[in-house]
Design a protein around this motif. Structure first.
Motif, PDB file in Angstrom:
ATOM      1  N   LYS A  19       0.848  -1.184   0.000  1.00 50.55           N
ATOM      2  CA  LYS A  19       0.000   0.000   0.000  1.00 50.55           C
ATOM      3  C   LYS A  19       0.880   1.229   0.000  1.00 50.55           C
ATOM      4  CE  LYS A  19      -3.856   2.157   2.305  1.00 50.55           C
ATOM      5  NZ  LYS A  19      -4.736   2.176   3.448  1.00 50.55           N
ATOM      6  N   GLU A  20       0.567   2.151  -0.858  1.00 49.42           N
ATOM      7  CA  GLU A  20       1.341   3.378  -0.945  1.00 49.42           C
ATOM      8  C   GLU A  20       0.858   4.349   0.125  1.00 49.42           C
ATOM      9  OE1 GLU A  20       2.981   5.697  -4.791  1.00 49.42           O
ATOM     10  OE2 GLU A  20       0.831   5.518  -4.682  1.00 49.42           O
ATOM     11  N   ASP A  21       1.791   5.100   0.715  1.00 52.56           N
ATOM     12  CA  ASP A  21       1.421   6.105   1.705  1.00 52.56           C
ATOM     13  C   ASP A  21       0.555   7.168   1.056  1.00 52.56           C
ATOM     14  OD1 ASP A  21       2.831   4.944   3.773  1.00 52.56           O
ATOM     15  OD2 ASP A  21       4.640   6.134   3.412  1.00 52.56           O
ATOM     16  N   LYS A  22      -0.399   7.709   1.804  1.00 58.52           N
ATOM     17  CA  LYS A  22      -1.271   8.783   1.321  1.00 58.52           C
ATOM     18  C   LYS A  22      -0.494  10.098   1.207  1.00 58.52           C
ATOM     19  CE  LYS A  22      -5.199  11.151   0.832  1.00 58.52           C
ATOM     20  NZ  LYS A  22      -5.746  11.311  -0.477  1.00 58.52           N
ATOM     21  N   TRP A  23       0.385  10.356   2.154  1.00 55.77           N
ATOM     22  CA  TRP A  23       1.157  11.593   2.188  1.00 55.77           C
ATOM     23  C   TRP A  23       2.638  11.259   2.078  1.00 55.77           C
ATOM     24  CZ3 TRP A  23      -1.557  15.903   1.703  1.00 55.77           C
ATOM     25  CH2 TRP A  23      -2.901  15.882   2.069  1.00 55.77           C
ATOM     26  N   ILE A  24       3.327  11.956   1.164  1.00 55.82           N
ATOM     27  CA  ILE A  24       4.750  11.693   0.938  1.00 55.82           C
ATOM     28  C   ILE A  24       5.556  12.986   1.074  1.00 55.82           C
ATOM     29  CG2 ILE A  24       4.358   9.663  -0.512  1.00 55.82           C
ATOM     30  CD1 ILE A  24       4.808  11.419  -2.975  1.00 55.82           C
ATOM     31  N   SER A  25       6.847  12.821   1.267  1.00 56.03           N
ATOM     32  CA  SER A  25       7.739  13.973   1.432  1.00 56.03           C
ATOM     33  C   SER A  25       7.956  14.681   0.091  1.00 56.03           C
ATOM     34  CB  SER A  25       9.084  13.506   1.980  1.00 56.03           C
ATOM     35  OG  SER A  25       9.771  12.750   0.996  1.00 56.03           O
ATOM     36  N   GLY A  26       8.565  15.845   0.165  1.00 54.26           N
ATOM     37  CA  GLY A  26       8.887  16.593  -1.050  1.00 54.26           C
ATOM     38  C   GLY A  26       9.828  15.821  -1.949  1.00 54.26           C
ATOM     39  N   GLN A  85       0.691  20.978   5.464  1.00 57.26           N
ATOM     40  CA  GLN A  85       1.850  21.559   6.136  1.00 57.26           C
ATOM     41  C   GLN A  85       1.632  21.494   7.645  1.00 57.26           C
ATOM     42  OE1 GLN A  85       2.820  25.437   4.634  1.00 57.26           O
ATOM     43  NE2 GLN A  85       4.872  25.380   5.503  1.00 57.26           N
ATOM     44  N   PRO A  86       1.889  20.298   8.239  1.00 62.20           N
ATOM     45  CA  PRO A  86       1.656  20.149   9.679  1.00 62.20           C
ATOM     46  C   PRO A  86       2.587  21.001  10.544  1.00 62.20           C
ATOM     47  CG  PRO A  86       2.626  18.150   8.751  1.00 62.20           C
ATOM     48  CD  PRO A  86       2.359  19.076   7.621  1.00 62.20           C
ATOM     49  N   GLU A  87       3.754  21.334  10.016  1.00 59.26           N
ATOM     50  CA  GLU A  87       4.692  22.215  10.704  1.00 59.26           C
ATOM     51  C   GLU A  87       5.249  23.196   9.684  1.00 59.26           C
ATOM     52  OE1 GLU A  87       7.667  19.992  12.806  1.00 59.26           O
ATOM     53  OE2 GLU A  87       6.195  18.518  13.479  1.00 59.26           O
ATOM     54  N   LYS A  88       5.822  24.290  10.168  1.00 59.35           N
ATOM     55  CA  LYS A  88       6.270  25.356   9.271  1.00 59.35           C
ATOM     56  C   LYS A  88       7.173  24.866   8.145  1.00 59.35           C
ATOM     57  CE  LYS A  88       8.271  29.922   9.140  1.00 59.35           C
ATOM     58  NZ  LYS A  88       8.747  31.071   9.858  1.00 59.35           N
ATOM     59  N   LYS A  89       8.162  24.061   8.445  1.00 62.04           N
ATOM     60  CA  LYS A  89       9.108  23.604   7.430  1.00 62.04           C
ATOM     61  C   LYS A  89       8.870  22.161   7.001  1.00 62.04           C
ATOM     62  CE  LYS A  89      12.816  26.793   8.399  1.00 62.04           C
ATOM     63  NZ  LYS A  89      14.249  26.933   8.505  1.00 62.04           N
ATOM     64  N   HIS A  90       7.708  21.629   7.315  1.00 65.53           N
ATOM     65  CA  HIS A  90       7.417  20.225   7.005  1.00 65.53           C
ATOM     66  C   HIS A  90       6.191  20.176   6.088  1.00 65.53           C
ATOM     67  CE1 HIS A  90       7.921  15.966   7.788  1.00 65.53           C
ATOM     68  NE2 HIS A  90       6.611  15.881   7.869  1.00 65.53           N
ATOM     69  N   ILE A  91       6.425  19.917   4.812  1.00 67.39           N
ATOM     70  CA  ILE A  91       5.348  19.874   3.828  1.00 67.39           C
ATOM     71  C   ILE A  91       5.241  18.454   3.288  1.00 67.39           C
ATOM     72  CG2 ILE A  91       4.509  20.765   1.623  1.00 67.39           C
ATOM     73  CD1 ILE A  91       6.137  23.314   2.203  1.00 67.39           C
ATOM     74  N   LEU A  92       4.009  17.949   3.253  1.00 74.48           N
ATOM     75  CA  LEU A  92       3.732  16.626   2.709  1.00 74.48           C
ATOM     76  C   LEU A  92       2.793  16.768   1.515  1.00 74.48           C
ATOM     77  CD1 LEU A  92       3.096  14.753   6.076  1.00 74.48           C
ATOM     78  CD2 LEU A  92       5.163  14.678   4.663  1.00 74.48           C
ATOM     79  N   TYR A  93       2.942  15.876   0.556  1.00 75.14           N
ATOM     80  CA  TYR A  93       2.168  15.946  -0.682  1.00 75.14           C
ATOM     81  C   TYR A  93       1.243  14.749  -0.802  1.00 75.14           C
ATOM     82  CZ  TYR A  93       5.368  19.656  -1.786  1.00 75.14           C
ATOM     83  OH  TYR A  93       6.080  20.826  -1.742  1.00 75.14           O
ATOM     84  N   ASP A  94       0.033  14.992  -1.297  1.00 71.99           N
ATOM     85  CA  ASP A  94      -0.986  13.960  -1.465  1.00 71.99           C
ATOM     86  C   ASP A  94      -0.673  13.140  -2.721  1.00 71.99           C
ATOM     87  OD1 ASP A  94      -3.262  12.441  -1.720  1.00 71.99           O
ATOM     88  OD2 ASP A  94      -4.645  14.129  -1.813  1.00 71.99           O
ATOM     89  N   VAL A  95      -0.465  11.841  -2.544  1.00 75.31           N
ATOM     90  CA  VAL A  95      -0.113  10.955  -3.659  1.00 75.31           C
ATOM     91  C   VAL A  95      -1.225  10.938  -4.707  1.00 75.31           C
ATOM     92  CG1 VAL A  95       0.310   8.553  -4.294  1.00 75.31           C
ATOM     93  CG2 VAL A  95       1.410   9.505  -2.300  1.00 75.31           C
ATOM     94  N   ASP A  96      -2.479  10.914  -4.271  1.00 80.85           N
ATOM     95  CA  ASP A  96      -3.596  10.877  -5.224  1.00 80.85           C
ATOM     96  C   ASP A  96      -3.605  12.134  -6.096  1.00 80.85           C
ATOM     97  OD1 ASP A  96      -4.430   8.428  -4.178  1.00 80.85           O
ATOM     98  OD2 ASP A  96      -5.762   9.395  -2.724  1.00 80.85           O
ATOM     99  N   SER A  97      -3.296  13.273  -5.493  1.00 76.32           N
ATOM    100  CA  SER A  97      -3.243  14.529  -6.236  1.00 76.32           C
ATOM    101  C   SER A  97      -2.124  14.501  -7.281  1.00 76.32           C
ATOM    102  CB  SER A  97      -3.022  15.691  -5.258  1.00 76.32           C
ATOM    103  OG  SER A  97      -2.817  16.897  -5.939  1.00 76.32           O
ATOM    104  N   ILE A  98      -0.985  13.949  -6.908  1.00 77.99           N
ATOM    105  CA  ILE A  98       0.131  13.836  -7.859  1.00 77.99           C
ATOM    106  C   ILE A  98      -0.236  12.901  -8.996  1.00 77.99           C
ATOM    107  CG2 ILE A  98       2.487  12.977  -8.140  1.00 77.99           C
ATOM    108  CD1 ILE A  98       3.036  14.049  -5.291  1.00 77.99           C
ATOM    109  N   ASN A  99      -0.860  11.757  -8.671  1.00 81.85           N
ATOM    110  CA  ASN A  99      -1.281  10.822  -9.716  1.00 81.85           C
ATOM    111  C   ASN A  99      -2.318  11.460 -10.635  1.00 81.85           C
ATOM    112  OD1 ASN A  99       0.428   8.771  -8.864  1.00 81.85           O
ATOM    113  ND2 ASN A  99      -1.099   7.887  -7.491  1.00 81.85           N
ATOM    114  N   ASP A 100      -3.267  12.221 -10.066  1.00 86.52           N
ATOM    115  CA  ASP A 100      -4.263  12.916 -10.881  1.00 86.52           C
ATOM    116  C   ASP A 100      -3.593  13.922 -11.815  1.00 86.52           C
ATOM    117  OD1 ASP A 100      -6.294  11.508  -9.646  1.00 86.52           O
ATOM    118  OD2 ASP A 100      -6.844  13.155  -8.284  1.00 86.52           O
ATOM    119  N   TYR A 101      -2.622  14.649 -11.308  1.00 83.46           N
ATOM    120  CA  TYR A 101      -1.885  15.624 -12.111  1.00 83.46           C
ATOM    121  C   TYR A 101      -1.182  14.937 -13.286  1.00 83.46           C
ATOM    122  CZ  TYR A 101       1.664  19.083 -13.379  1.00 83.46           C
ATOM    123  OH  TYR A 101       2.467  19.944 -14.070  1.00 83.46           O
ATOM    124  N   LEU A 102      -0.520  13.817 -13.002  1.00 84.31           N
ATOM    125  CA  LEU A 102       0.175  13.087 -14.069  1.00 84.31           C
ATOM    126  C   LEU A 102      -0.810  12.536 -15.089  1.00 84.31           C
ATOM    127  CD1 LEU A 102       2.836  11.197 -11.936  1.00 84.31           C
ATOM    128  CD2 LEU A 102       3.241  13.116 -13.495  1.00 84.31           C
TER     129      LEU A 102
END
Length: 89
Positions: free
Chosen positions: A29-36, A64-81
């Motif tokens: 299973k792929e993580d829902k939220w991934i690092s930059g 962005q759970p913390e100021k310098k910590h940004i996570l990206y939604d895998v589904d959003s990236i797949n939709d973009y691609l």
């Protein structure tokens, strides 16, 4: 030695079932939220600036759970691609 012959459709169905079995068995299973860094790898980009531009333009969903910590939604990236995929002729 024994040889088994299958029609194309039967082989494809068998392969699909095997892939689903392996995924279920190993809980792939792929993580829902991934690092930059993972997002850049998935998008095949090497510039943090490009990733930020996509984020600023609202092309990819992020958290962005913390100021310098940004996570990206895998589904959003797949939709973009998929949105930018070109169909074959």
């Amino acid at each position: 030695m024994q040889v088994v012959c299958l029609q194309d459709e039967a082989l494809k169905a068998l392969t699909d079932r095997l892939v689903e079995y392996v995924k279920a068995k190993h809980l792939v299973k792929e993580d829902k939220w991934i690092s930059g860094e993972e997002a850049m790898q998935k998008l095949r980009i090497s510039s943090k600036t490009t990733l930020q531009k996509l984020r600023d333009e609202g092309k990819n969903r992020f958290s962005q759970p913390e100021k310098k910590h940004i996570l990206y939604d895998v589904d959003s990236i797949n939709d973009y691609l998929n949105k930018h995929a070109k169909n074959t002729f």
